[in-house]
Scaffold this active site. Structure first.
Site, mmCIF file in Angstrom:
data_model
loop_
_atom_site.group_PDB
_atom_site.id
_atom_site.type_symbol
_atom_site.label_atom_id
_atom_site.label_comp_id
_atom_site.label_asym_id
_atom_site.label_seq_id
_atom_site.Cartn_x
_atom_site.Cartn_y
_atom_site.Cartn_z
ATOM 1 N N TYR A 1 17.368 30.095 4.474
ATOM 2 C CA TYR A 1 16.212 30.847 4.971
ATOM 3 C C TYR A 1 16.278 31.034 6.481
ATOM 4 C CZ TYR A 1 13.717 30.270 0.528
ATOM 5 O OH TYR A 1 13.322 30.316 -0.781
ATOM 6 N N MET B 1 12.358 24.042 -0.230
ATOM 7 C CA MET B 1 11.333 23.245 -0.900
ATOM 8 C C MET B 1 11.965 22.216 -1.844
ATOM 9 S SD MET B 1 8.024 24.583 -3.012
ATOM 10 C CE MET B 1 7.244 25.471 -1.683
ATOM 11 N N LYS C 1 0.838 -1.206 0.000
ATOM 12 C CA LYS C 1 0.000 0.000 0.000
ATOM 13 C C LYS C 1 0.876 1.261 0.000
ATOM 14 C CE LYS C 1 -0.205 -0.120 5.030
ATOM 15 N NZ LYS C 1 -0.953 -0.616 6.194
ATOM 16 N N ARG D 1 -10.361 0.989 15.124
ATOM 17 C CA ARG D 1 -10.282 1.643 13.827
ATOM 18 C C ARG D 1 -11.369 0.999 12.976
ATOM 19 N NH1 ARG D 1 -4.553 1.632 10.638
ATOM 20 N NH2 ARG D 1 -5.193 -0.510 10.226
HETATM 21 C C1 LIG Z 1 -0.222 -1.689 6.824
HETATM 22 C C2 LIG Z 1 -0.868 -2.898 7.327
HETATM 23 C C3 LIG Z 1 -0.115 -4.069 7.553
HETATM 24 C C4 LIG Z 1 1.391 -4.114 7.433
HETATM 25 O O1 LIG Z 1 1.985 -3.618 8.613
HETATM 26 P P1 LIG Z 1 3.579 -3.633 8.819
HETATM 27 O O2 LIG Z 1 3.766 -3.216 10.224
HETATM 28 O O3 LIG Z 1 4.143 -2.650 7.845
HETATM 29 O O4 LIG Z 1 4.034 -5.015 8.539
HETATM 30 C C5 LIG Z 1 -0.814 -5.207 7.927
HETATM 31 N N1 LIG Z 1 -2.159 -5.199 8.091
HETATM 32 C C6 LIG Z 1 -2.896 -4.087 7.904
HETATM 33 C C7 LIG Z 1 -4.361 -4.139 8.098
HETATM 34 C C8 LIG Z 1 -2.281 -2.908 7.528
HETATM 35 O O5 LIG Z 1 -3.022 -1.798 7.361
#
Ligand SMILES: *Cc1c(COP(=O)(O)O)cnc(C)c1O
Length: 376
Positions: free
Chosen positions: A268, A316, A35, A131
Site C-alpha cells: 500500500y 491489516m 491482567k 491515578r
Molecule cells: C500492572 C500493575 C503492576 C505490575 O507492574 P509491572 O511493572 O508489570 O510489574 C503492579 N501493580 C499495579 C497496581 C499494576 O496496575
C-alpha cells in the site's frame, strides 16, 4: 491453518519467578500479575502456569478477569487492582473471601463489606501517581470514617509512578515514605496488622524496603525488563544484573513467495521500491493480529535463523518480508515474529525501540484469539 501461534515457555517462567522468590524471601508473597490477558500471554494459561511455578496470588485488573480465573482455580487468592463496578448484578462474583479488592473510596469499601461473604478490602493510597487511591490530605479522614462504619480493612497499597523511568530514585523514595506515613495514620486509627504492598517488577527488584508483605510482579515474570533504566539502576547500585528469560514466542508461516524485478513497488502506498532483484515472502499476520503498523519498512522477522526485514507497509492481516539473501526458503516455512531462530533473536524490546513504545505494549497487543501453547 492458524495464521500464527503463541508459545509459552514454562521453564522460562519458573526461572523468572524463582529469581523473585530468591530476592523477596519466604515472608513476602508473590503476586503474579496477569491482567490484560496476562500481558498478551493468555490469561487462563498463565494463571495455571504461574500457580504451578509458585505464585501465591494472582493479580488482575477487573472482576471479569477474576471470574475467568475462578472457574479453574476455586481457591486461589485473586487481587483485583483496577476499579470494580458497584452494581447489584456483580454482587454474586464479589461474594468471595479469597478475592482481595483494591479500592480508592469509602463507598466502595462500604459496598464490599455489605456483601456476604465479603471480599478482603485493600485501600489504595495515592502517594504520587495521581491515578487511583485516596489523596494524602484525606487519609486521616477516611481512616476514621472506615473505623466508624466498622469496615474491616485487610490491607493498604500504593503504586510507584516512575521507578522504571529513572536511575535516580528520590521520587520513589518520597512515595515510599509517604506510604509509611499513611500506614502510621491507619495504625493510630486502630488498623494494625494490615497487609502492605506497593512494589511492581522494577521496585521489587530495586528496593528491598518496598517489598513489604507482597510484591505485584508483571512484566519481569514474563522475562522482560521493566526498562533499561531498571537494569542500569541495578548496576549503579552494585547489584547483580539478573537473567530474565522471555516466556513468549510468536510465530507464523510463509504463505506466499514472490520474485520481484528491480524497480518494483511493494505494498500500500508504494512506499518501498526494489533496487535489485528481490525475493519476497508474505506472512498472514498484520496489524489486526497485533503487529504494530509503525514496523512498516522498519522491523525484522526471522527465517531459518536469518533476519528478514519488513518491506512496505504492514497490512491489516499480512506483511511482506525480504528473503533474497536467505537460501532454500519455501512456502510453509516458519517465521519468528518474536523469539529465537538459530543464533538470532528478536525481542519485544526490539519491537519497542523500532516503534517508540515500551515492551509492555508490544506483547499486550498480540491478539487474544490465537491459542497459547505451553512448550516446556
Ligand atoms: C500492572 C500493575 C503492576 C505490575 O507492574 P509491572 O511493572 O508489570 O510489574 C503492579 N501493580 C499495579 C497496581 C499494576 O496496575
Amino acid at each position: 491453518m492458524l495464521s500464527c501461534e503463541v508459545t509459552l515457555s514454562k521453564s522460562a517462567l519458573v526461572q523468572n519467578i524463582s529469581l523473585y522468590r530468591k530476592l523477596i524471601g519466604e515472608h513476602t508473597k508473590f503476586t503474579a500479575v496477569i491482567k490484560s490477558n496476562a500481558y498478551g500471554h493468555g490469561l487462563k494459561e498463565m494463571a495455571t502456569l504461574a500457580i504451578e511455578a509458585g505464585a501465591d496470588l494472582l493479580g488482575v485488573n477487573s472482576l471479569e478477569e477474576a471470574e475467568l480465573i475462578r472457574q479453574n482455580h476455586p481457591n486461589v487468592i485473586i487481587l483485583v487492582m483496577g476499579s470494580i463496578p458497584k452494581i447489584e448484578s456483580r454482587k454474586q462474583l464479589l461474594a468471595d473471601s479469597n478475592l482481595w479488592v483494591m479500592v480508592s473510596r469509602l463507598e466502595e469499601a462500604i459496598f464490599l463489606q455489605s456483601i456476604s461473604p465479603s471480599p478482603k478490602i485493600h485501600l489504595k493510597l495515592d502517594t504520587g501517581m495521581s491515578r487511583l487511591g485516596q489523596t494524602q490530605k484525606d487519609w486521616k479522614g477516611i481512616a476514621h470514617s472506615l473505623k466508624e462504619k466498622g469496615i474491616e480493612l485487610a490491607g493498604l497499597a500504593t503504586h510507584f509512578a516512575s521507578t522504571e523511568d529513572f536511575t535516580e530514585h528520590s521520587f520513589s523514595m518520597k512515595q515510599l515514605n509517604r506510604f509509611f506515613e499513611g500506614v502510621q495514620i491507619f495504625k493510630e486509627a486502630g488498623y494494625s496488622n494490615l497487609i502492605l504492598h506497593c512494589a511492581s517488577s522494577a521496585s521489587a527488584m530495586l528496593f528491598p524496603e518496598a517489598r513489604l508483605n507482597l510484591v505485584r510482579v508483571g512484566i519481569s515474570m514474563y522475562g522482560l525488563w521493566p526498562s533499561l533504566e531498571t537494569k542500569l539502576s541495578l548496576s549503579l547500585m552494585g547489584k547483580n544484573i539478573e537473567t530474565l528469560k522471555p516466556v513468549l514466542s510468536w510465530k507464523t508461516q510463509i504463505q506466499h513467495i514472490q520474485s520481484l524485478e528491480t524497480g518494483t513497488y511493494i505494498g500500500y502506498g508504494s512506499t518501498f521500491k526494489t533496487t535489485y532483484p528481490t525475493k519476497l515472502a508474505v506472512i498472514p499476520v498484520g496489524y489486526y493480529e497485533g503487529l504494530d503498523r509503525k514496523l512498516s519498512n522498519t522491523g525484522y522477522m526471522l527465517v531459518n535463523g536469518e533476519r528478514a526485514r519488513i518491506l512496505g507497509r504492514i497490512c491489516m492481516n499480512m506483511t511482506m518480508i525480504e528473503i533474497t539473501h536467505i537460501p532454500n526458503v519455501n512456502i510453509g516455512d516458519e517465521v519468528i515474529i518474536l523469539g529465537t531462530s538459530g543464533n538470532e533473536s528478536i525481542s519485544a524490546d526490539d519491537h519497542a525501540s523500532w516503534t517508540n513504545t515500551i515492551n509492555y505494549e508490544v506483547v499486550t497487543r498480540i491478539l487474544d484469539k490465537f491459542p497459547r501453547t505451553v512448550i516446556d
